[in-house]
Design an enzyme around this catalytic site. Structure first.
Site, PDB file in Angstrom:
ATOM      1  N   GLU A 167      50.342  66.171  74.345  1.00  0.00           N
ATOM      2  CA  GLU A 167      51.822  66.488  73.759  1.00  0.00           C
ATOM      3  C   GLU A 167      52.879  65.781  74.499  1.00  0.00           C
ATOM      4  O   GLU A 167      52.650  65.371  75.866  1.00  0.00           O
ATOM      5  CB  GLU A 167      52.283  67.913  73.855  1.00  0.00           C
ATOM      6  CG  GLU A 167      51.067  68.769  73.083  1.00  0.00           C
ATOM      7  CD  GLU A 167      51.774  70.036  72.588  1.00  0.00           C
ATOM      8  OE1 GLU A 167      51.264  70.509  71.557  1.00  0.00           O
ATOM      9  OE2 GLU A 167      52.717  70.631  73.157  1.00  0.00           O
ATOM     10  N   CYS A 216      59.170  63.909  78.396  1.00  0.00           N
ATOM     11  CA  CYS A 216      58.167  64.231  79.010  1.00  0.00           C
ATOM     12  C   CYS A 216      56.528  63.783  78.669  1.00  0.00           C
ATOM     13  O   CYS A 216      56.293  64.168  77.490  1.00  0.00           O
ATOM     14  CB  CYS A 216      57.920  65.845  79.102  1.00  0.00           C
ATOM     15  SG  CYS A 216      56.698  66.532  79.890  1.00  0.00           S
ATOM     16  N   CYS A 227      43.130  68.060  82.562  1.00  0.00           N
ATOM     17  CA  CYS A 227      43.421  67.851  83.867  1.00  0.00           C
ATOM     18  C   CYS A 227      41.902  68.479  84.593  1.00  0.00           C
ATOM     19  O   CYS A 227      41.839  69.659  84.356  1.00  0.00           O
ATOM     20  CB  CYS A 227      44.723  68.212  84.275  1.00  0.00           C
ATOM     21  SG  CYS A 227      44.821  67.870  86.197  1.00  0.00           S
ATOM     22  N   CYS A 245      45.043  73.685  88.798  1.00  0.00           N
ATOM     23  CA  CYS A 245      45.909  74.504  89.541  1.00  0.00           C
ATOM     24  C   CYS A 245      45.991  75.711  88.486  1.00  0.00           C
ATOM     25  O   CYS A 245      45.787  75.992  87.446  1.00  0.00           O
ATOM     26  CB  CYS A 245      47.205  73.894  89.451  1.00  0.00           C
ATOM     27  SG  CYS A 245      47.353  72.127  90.158  1.00  0.00           S
ATOM     28  N   CYS A 280      48.481  76.657  85.683  1.00  0.00           N
ATOM     29  CA  CYS A 280      48.545  75.653  84.506  1.00  0.00           C
ATOM     30  C   CYS A 280      47.628  75.688  83.384  1.00  0.00           C
ATOM     31  O   CYS A 280      46.470  75.575  83.744  1.00  0.00           O
ATOM     32  CB  CYS A 280      48.598  74.306  85.243  1.00  0.00           C
ATOM     33  SG  CYS A 280      48.581  72.804  84.361  1.00  0.00           S
ATOM     34  N   GLY A 340      48.058  66.353  82.300  1.00  0.00           N
ATOM     35  CA  GLY A 340      47.412  65.644  83.084  1.00  0.00           C
ATOM     36  C   GLY A 340      47.981  65.030  84.648  1.00  0.00           C
ATOM     37  O   GLY A 340      49.106  65.402  84.789  1.00  0.00           O
ATOM     38  N   GLU A 341      47.049  64.479  85.358  1.00  0.00           N
ATOM     39  CA  GLU A 341      47.488  64.324  86.767  1.00  0.00           C
ATOM     40  C   GLU A 341      47.596  62.682  86.713  1.00  0.00           C
ATOM     41  O   GLU A 341      46.680  61.915  86.767  1.00  0.00           O
ATOM     42  CB  GLU A 341      46.441  64.649  87.869  1.00  0.00           C
ATOM     43  CG  GLU A 341      46.828  64.028  89.301  1.00  0.00           C
ATOM     44  CD  GLU A 341      48.189  64.035  89.665  1.00  0.00           C
ATOM     45  OE1 GLU A 341      48.785  64.988  89.776  1.00  0.00           O
ATOM     46  OE2 GLU A 341      48.744  62.889  90.205  1.00  0.00           O
ATOM     47  N   SER A 364      54.545  68.108  93.223  1.00  0.00           N
ATOM     48  CA  SER A 364      54.368  69.563  92.817  1.00  0.00           C
ATOM     49  C   SER A 364      53.778  70.492  93.997  1.00  0.00           C
ATOM     50  O   SER A 364      52.751  70.649  94.375  1.00  0.00           O
ATOM     51  CB  SER A 364      53.290  69.826  91.666  1.00  0.00           C
ATOM     52  OG  SER A 364      53.763  69.119  90.584  1.00  0.00           O
ATOM     53  N   HIS A 393      54.877  73.925  95.324  1.00  0.00           N
ATOM     54  CA  HIS A 393      54.633  75.369  94.735  1.00  0.00           C
ATOM     55  C   HIS A 393      54.263  76.462  95.896  1.00  0.00           C
ATOM     56  O   HIS A 393      54.092  77.833  95.428  1.00  0.00           O
ATOM     57  CB  HIS A 393      53.244  75.302  93.865  1.00  0.00           C
ATOM     58  CG  HIS A 393      53.580  74.633  92.641  1.00  0.00           C
ATOM     59  ND1 HIS A 393      54.776  74.416  91.988  1.00  0.00           N
ATOM     60  CD2 HIS A 393      52.746  73.596  92.255  1.00  0.00           C
ATOM     61  CE1 HIS A 393      54.631  73.380  91.200  1.00  0.00           C
ATOM     62  NE2 HIS A 393      53.537  72.822  91.160  1.00  0.00           N
ATOM     63  N   ASN A 404      55.963  79.683  83.333  1.00  0.00           N
ATOM     64  CA  ASN A 404      56.008  79.921  81.880  1.00  0.00           C
ATOM     65  C   ASN A 404      54.511  80.685  81.648  1.00  0.00           C
ATOM     66  O   ASN A 404      53.612  79.724  81.763  1.00  0.00           O
ATOM     67  CB  ASN A 404      56.136  78.609  81.130  1.00  0.00           C
ATOM     68  CG  ASN A 404      57.529  77.937  81.374  1.00  0.00           C
ATOM     69  OD1 ASN A 404      58.405  78.567  81.256  1.00  0.00           O
ATOM     70  ND2 ASN A 404      57.526  76.705  81.679  1.00  0.00           N
ATOM     71  N   CYS A 458      57.007  73.582  80.283  1.00  0.00           N
ATOM     72  CA  CYS A 458      55.927  72.967  81.178  1.00  0.00           C
ATOM     73  C   CYS A 458      54.712  74.180  81.054  1.00  0.00           C
ATOM     74  O   CYS A 458      54.959  75.334  81.174  1.00  0.00           O
ATOM     75  CB  CYS A 458      56.336  73.108  82.565  1.00  0.00           C
ATOM     76  SG  CYS A 458      57.560  71.983  82.760  1.00  0.00           S
TER      77      CYS A 458
HETATM   78  N1  SAH Z   1      49.775  66.750  87.144  1.00  0.00           N
HETATM   79  C1  SAH Z   1      51.162  66.609  87.533  1.00  0.00           C
HETATM   80  C2  SAH Z   1      52.390  66.463  86.400  1.00  0.00           C
HETATM   81  C3  SAH Z   1      52.094  67.539  85.090  1.00  0.00           C
HETATM   82  S1  SAH Z   1      52.399  69.151  85.493  1.00  0.00           S
HETATM   83  C4  SAH Z   1      51.657  67.530  88.472  1.00  0.00           C
HETATM   84  O1  SAH Z   1      51.004  68.443  88.704  1.00  0.00           O
HETATM   85  O2  SAH Z   1      52.730  67.569  89.103  1.00  0.00           O
HETATM   86  C5  SAH Z   1      54.280  69.012  85.476  1.00  0.00           C
HETATM   87  C6  SAH Z   1      54.968  70.399  86.236  1.00  0.00           C
HETATM   88  O3  SAH Z   1      54.864  71.353  85.585  1.00  0.00           O
HETATM   89  C7  SAH Z   1      54.265  70.548  87.450  1.00  0.00           C
HETATM   90  O4  SAH Z   1      55.204  70.513  88.450  1.00  0.00           O
HETATM   91  C8  SAH Z   1      53.418  71.550  87.309  1.00  0.00           C
HETATM   92  O5  SAH Z   1      53.250  72.277  88.535  1.00  0.00           O
HETATM   93  C9  SAH Z   1      54.354  72.351  86.348  1.00  0.00           C
HETATM   94  N2  SAH Z   1      53.702  73.553  85.546  1.00  0.00           N
HETATM   95  C10 SAH Z   1      52.339  73.352  85.145  1.00  0.00           C
HETATM   96  N3  SAH Z   1      52.203  74.599  84.519  1.00  0.00           N
HETATM   97  C11 SAH Z   1      53.249  75.498  84.742  1.00  0.00           C
HETATM   98  C12 SAH Z   1      53.634  76.755  84.154  1.00  0.00           C
HETATM   99  N4  SAH Z   1      52.736  77.491  83.412  1.00  0.00           N
HETATM  100  N5  SAH Z   1      55.175  77.266  84.339  1.00  0.00           N
HETATM  101  C13 SAH Z   1      55.778  76.426  85.029  1.00  0.00           C
HETATM  102  N6  SAH Z   1      55.392  75.261  85.701  1.00  0.00           N
HETATM  103  C14 SAH Z   1      54.175  74.787  85.225  1.00  0.00           C
HETATM  104 FE1  SF4 Z   2      47.650  70.996  88.335  1.00  0.00          FE
HETATM  105 FE2  SF4 Z   2      49.198  68.929  87.126  1.00  0.00          FE
HETATM  106 FE3  SF4 Z   2      46.749  69.018  86.577  1.00  0.00          FE
HETATM  107 FE4  SF4 Z   2      48.474  70.937  85.652  1.00  0.00          FE
HETATM  108  S1  SF4 Z   2      48.633  69.007  84.901  1.00  0.00           S
HETATM  109  S2  SF4 Z   2      46.097  71.448  86.640  1.00  0.00           S
HETATM  110  S3  SF4 Z   2      49.650  71.282  87.268  1.00  0.00           S
HETATM  111  S4  SF4 Z   2      47.582  68.662  88.592  1.00  0.00           S
END
Ligand code: SAH
Ligand code: SF4
Length: 388
Positions: free
Chosen positions: A111, A124, A131, A135, A138, A186-187, A240, A242, A319, A362
């Site tokens: 997306e 975005c 991924c 996490c 996510c 994705g990362e 990120s 957290h 979210n 997100c």
């Molecule tokens: N993988 C990378 C980039 C994609 S995630 C990373 O982790 O940074 C982009 C952002 O969205 C990250 O800060 C992630 O922690 C946040 N994110 C992922 N799932 C989320 C959720 N359910 N609610 C709020 N933020 C979220």
């Molecule tokens: Fe973690 Fe970012 Fe991968 Fe989601 S997209 S699992 S927040 S590294």
């Protein structure tokens, strides 16, 4: 692969596989495209002409590239292509947010979301299908890892977003995409070369000409790749975080067990220090999850952790999505957390949820994609059954 006994008579049947190997010029950075033209026996300045056609004018058909000779156009159509990924769906939110599900080779969906905000519009962009880092909060992580996107599929999301507004060569000084954040699925640092090539194109004047301050890579903390990034990129950095300590971060962001907070912050600092532009800071992303990392003591601990770290902090209220039991904190809890950090002297923003009606926030992206894919499968099966 050569097969014994199959000679010239098979030549016709070999052609389709040659066509599949046509180089997709969409994803080549300027240096790579120059090399491509040298490799096909032409001049490297052709790269500039072709980049303008692709990225400034949105042209994918070599026949329309009128400042190239006929011979070169014909040659390019044999050995190369300009192929953006396909748009599977496009949804518009009432607040102006536009979301695309983009279909990539092999059938995966990622997306891309465009979020307009006054004079700015932030795109975005996704870097992988799924991924591997899992996490706990996510939804992309819950999907598991399918594959890396190619550079063409990454920059193709920018191409599609701009093209969908039909705004190539608008020439009115108004850009459709002013900022890009690598914060989709994705990362990005686990797809290093393709992400770097795509970000180079975003920042290149012959690409999308977006300033390096406005192209941001977000990482969960792949430290060795971040150490490598400072040698090759000037993009802005978001991390990120957290959690304010390793015990909690280990639970939320499993890669922390390999590269703990102190190492991560050190690597981020080295990245900032390597930039020519001295006023740079890291954006620290902190997803607030009710009862997990949103207490006053977490905010205080975070303030101490980051006291000498050049950063601004972006708080993201969690979210919710179907496969998660986590809850979004109340507005009061978010304000209390914010206040502690502001009182400690930090610049702190709270990310407002955009595109709620189209699930563009997100962490909500993939749940809907997966669901829609399954729904599409169900429709397909139903259609097959009814036509049987
Ligand atoms: N993988 C990378 C980039 C994609 S995630 C990373 O982790 O940074 C982009 C952002 O969205 C990250 O800060 C992630 O922690 C946040 N994110 C992922 N799932 C989320 C959720 N359910 N609610 C709020 N933020 C979220
Ligand atoms: Fe973690 Fe970012 Fe991968 Fe989601 S997209 S699992 S927040 S590294």
């Amino acid at each position: 692969m050569a097969v014994a006994g199959q000679g010239a008579a098979m030549a016709d049947q070999v052609i389709p596989s040659i066509q599949q190997e046509q180089t997709n010029l969409l994803g080549l950075s300027r240096a790579q495209l120059e090399q491509f033209f040298i490799d096909i026996g032409d001049k490297k300045f052709r790269a500039q002409q072709v980049m303008k056609w692709i990225h400034h004018s949105g042209v994918t058909d070599f026949a329309q590239m009128s400042n190239l000779s006929k011979g070169l156009r014909e040659k390019l159509s044999r050995v190369a292509q300009v192929r953006p990924p396909e748009i599977a769906t496009q949804q518009d939110s009432q607040d102006g947010t536009r979301k695309w599900a983009v279909r990539v080779d092999g059938g995966g969906l990622v997306e891309t979301v465009l979020i307009p905000d006054g004079n700015r519009a932030t795109l975005c962009v996704s870097s992988q299908v799924g991924c591997s880092l899992d996490c706990s909060f996510c939804s992309t992580g819950k999907q598991g890892f399918q594959r890396d996107l190619t550079a063409a599929e990454i920059i193709g999301q920018v191409w599609l977003a701009i093209n969908s507004y039909n705004a190539f060569n608008a020439g009115k000084g108004k850009r459709v995409v002013t900022n890009v954040v690598m914060m989709g699925m994705g990362e990005p640092l686990l797809n290093f070369d393709n992400v770097v090539a795509a970000m180079d194109l975003m920042m290149d004047d012959l690409g999308y000409g977006i300033s390096k301050r406005r192209v941001t890579l977000s990482t969960s903390g792949v430290v060795p790749a971040l150490d490598k990034l400072r040698e090759v990129s000037e993009a802005s950095l978001a991390v990120s975080l957290h959690a304010p300590n390793d015990a909690l971060r280990n639970k939320l962001v499993p890669i922390n067990r390999k590269y703990p907070i102190a190492r991560l912050l050190e690597s981020c600092k080295a990245y900032i220090d390597a930039q020519s532009d001295t006023k740079r800071v890291v954006t620290v992303e902190y997803t607030l999850i009710a009862g997990v990392n949103d207490q006053i003591e977490h905010a205080r601990e975070l303030a101490v952790l980051l006291q000498d770290f050049p950063c601004k902090i972006n708080l993201i209220p969690f979210n919710p999505f179907a496969q998660s039991d986590y809850k979004r904190p109340s507005g009061n809890a978010v304000s209390r957390f914010w206040q502690v950090l502001v009182d400690a002297g930090f610049i702190v923003t709270v990310r407002t949820t955009r595109g709620d009606d189209i699930d563009a926030a997100c962490g909500q992206l993939v749940g809907q994609v997966v669901d829609r894919t399954r729904r599409a499968e169900r429709y397909q099966k139903a259609a097959m059954l009814s036509s049987a």
